[in-house]
Design an enzyme around this catalytic site. Structure first.
Site, PDB file in Angstrom:
ATOM      1  N   GLY A  36       0.840  -1.206   0.000  1.00 50.82           N
ATOM      2  CA  GLY A  36       0.000   0.000   0.000  1.00 50.82           C
ATOM      3  C   GLY A  36       0.868   1.247   0.000  1.00 50.82           C
ATOM      4  CB  SER A  75      -3.589  -9.797   1.358  1.00 56.88           C
ATOM      5  OG  SER A  75      -2.892 -10.828   0.669  1.00 56.88           O
ATOM      6  CE1 TYR A 145      -4.230 -12.512  -2.332  1.00 57.07           C
ATOM      7  CE2 TYR A 145      -5.158 -13.439  -4.333  1.00 57.07           C
ATOM      8  CZ  TYR A 145      -5.169 -12.481  -3.346  1.00 57.07           C
ATOM      9  OH  TYR A 145      -6.120 -11.482  -3.363  1.00 57.07           O
TER      10      TYR A 145
END
Ligand code: UDP
Length: 309
Positions: A36, A75, A145
């Site tokens: 992020g 995530s 994932y």
């Protein structure tokens, strides 16, 4: 409501922050900024109802005061990110989800898990409905994932059953829009930037694999409806309009007015051959379906990328 958004500085997380702030709620945005960025939430800095906390949710999460809802979006989510960060991806999906659920029990908060169409793996059922269990390679590069999110779904349902908390699971299909990271390696930023820069569009494999793309504001509306619903079963949110990657490349060339060519490159390992959400459940229980046509969403996204390219 006081809402905690983990991964709130990410692409989708930051759009969720915007939506809840605009509706008058209080938002705690928690992020460790691994994938992020503070740029995504810079415009919210002066907002009194908004607070940013730099924290890695794989470590114990402590929040003072009441929390009414937790949206767990932390995530890595693009294939190149989670392949580069396999252990962090497994930890945030497992330990991070466990910590976020523990906080939900303590605060008696509603909990919404960001899951993914990747739980269906390389699907043998098409389009994918929520009742399909999937076809996932646990030991392949995408397994970090896919299995983390499958574990996250399992522990979310366990907390719902054991601790009786109100949990929701959204299975997010390919989503695009403003604030996607330019270098996240996904097909949308790659193709748009290549087209704008006059470089060849890199089509992986023969380009016959399919994806279905949803504009971010539609996704956010679906998530808000799910949070406010009484559903505890997983719900697909995505735009069912399906494109082959070749068709998608041609659409980007048209929308950007680009003369770029296409080059064919190796297909990544375990790249799903088809993907399209069956959204009957979202339509029936949430009265939700996407409103922004893909072309229109892409036009807005291209405009944003032009400023960044
Ligand atoms: N893809 C492509 N060229 C690129 C990036 C991706 O052809 O430069 C393909 C990729 O192989 C996949 C699809 O586009 O079939 C979507 O890839 P993305 O990384 O966006 O996400 P995925 O849906 O695989 O999670």
């Amino acid at each position: 409501m006081e809402i905690l958004i983990t991964g709130g500085a990410g692409f989708i997380g930051s759009h969720l922050c915007d939506r809840f702030i605009s509706k008058g709620h209080y938002v705690i945005c928690m992020d460790n900024l691994l994938t992020g960025s503070l740029k995504n939430i810079a415009h919210l800095k002066k907002e009194k109802r908004f607070r940013f906390v730099n924290h890695d949710v794989t470590k114990y999460i402590s929040v003072d005061g009441t929390v009414d809802a937790i949206l767990h979006f932390a995530s890595p989510a693009s294939p190149i990110d989670y392949i580069k960060l396999p252990i962090q991806t497994l930890k945030v999906g497992s330990l991070g989800t466990h910590n976020a659920l523990g906080l939900a029990v303590k605060k008696r908060a509603r909990f919404l898990l960001a899951s993914t169409s990747e739980v269906y793996g390389d699907p043998l059922v098409h389009p994918q409905k929520e009742s399909y269990w999937g076809n996932v390679n646990p030991i392949g590069p995408r397994g970090v994932y896919d299995e983390a999110k499958r574990f996250a779904e399992a522990i979310t349902m366990a907390y719902h059953r054991v601790h009786k908390i109100d949990t929701k699971i959204v299975r997010i299909f390919n989503t695009f829009g403003e604030r996607m990271r330019l270098d996240d390696g996904r097909v949308v930023p790659n193709f748009i930037l290549q087209a704008l820069r006059g470089k060849s569009l890199t089509v992986y494999g023969n380009g016959r694999q399919t994806r279905s793309f949803c504009y971010v504001s539609d996704l956010v509306s679906g998530i808000v409806k799910l949070l406010n619903s009484s559903l505890n079963e997983p719900v697909n949110i995505g735009n069912p309009k399906e494109y082959s990657i070749l068709q998608f490349a041609r659409m980007i060339l048209k929308l950007t007015n680009s003369k770029s060519r296409l080059v064919f490159e190796k297909l990544p390992v375990d790249d799903p051959k088809v993907r399209q959400p069956n959204i009957a459940r979202a339509k029936k229980f949430l009265k939700w379906s996407p409103e922004i046509p893909v072309e229109k969403g892409l036009e807005r996204t291209i405009k944003w990328f032009k400023k960044k390219a």
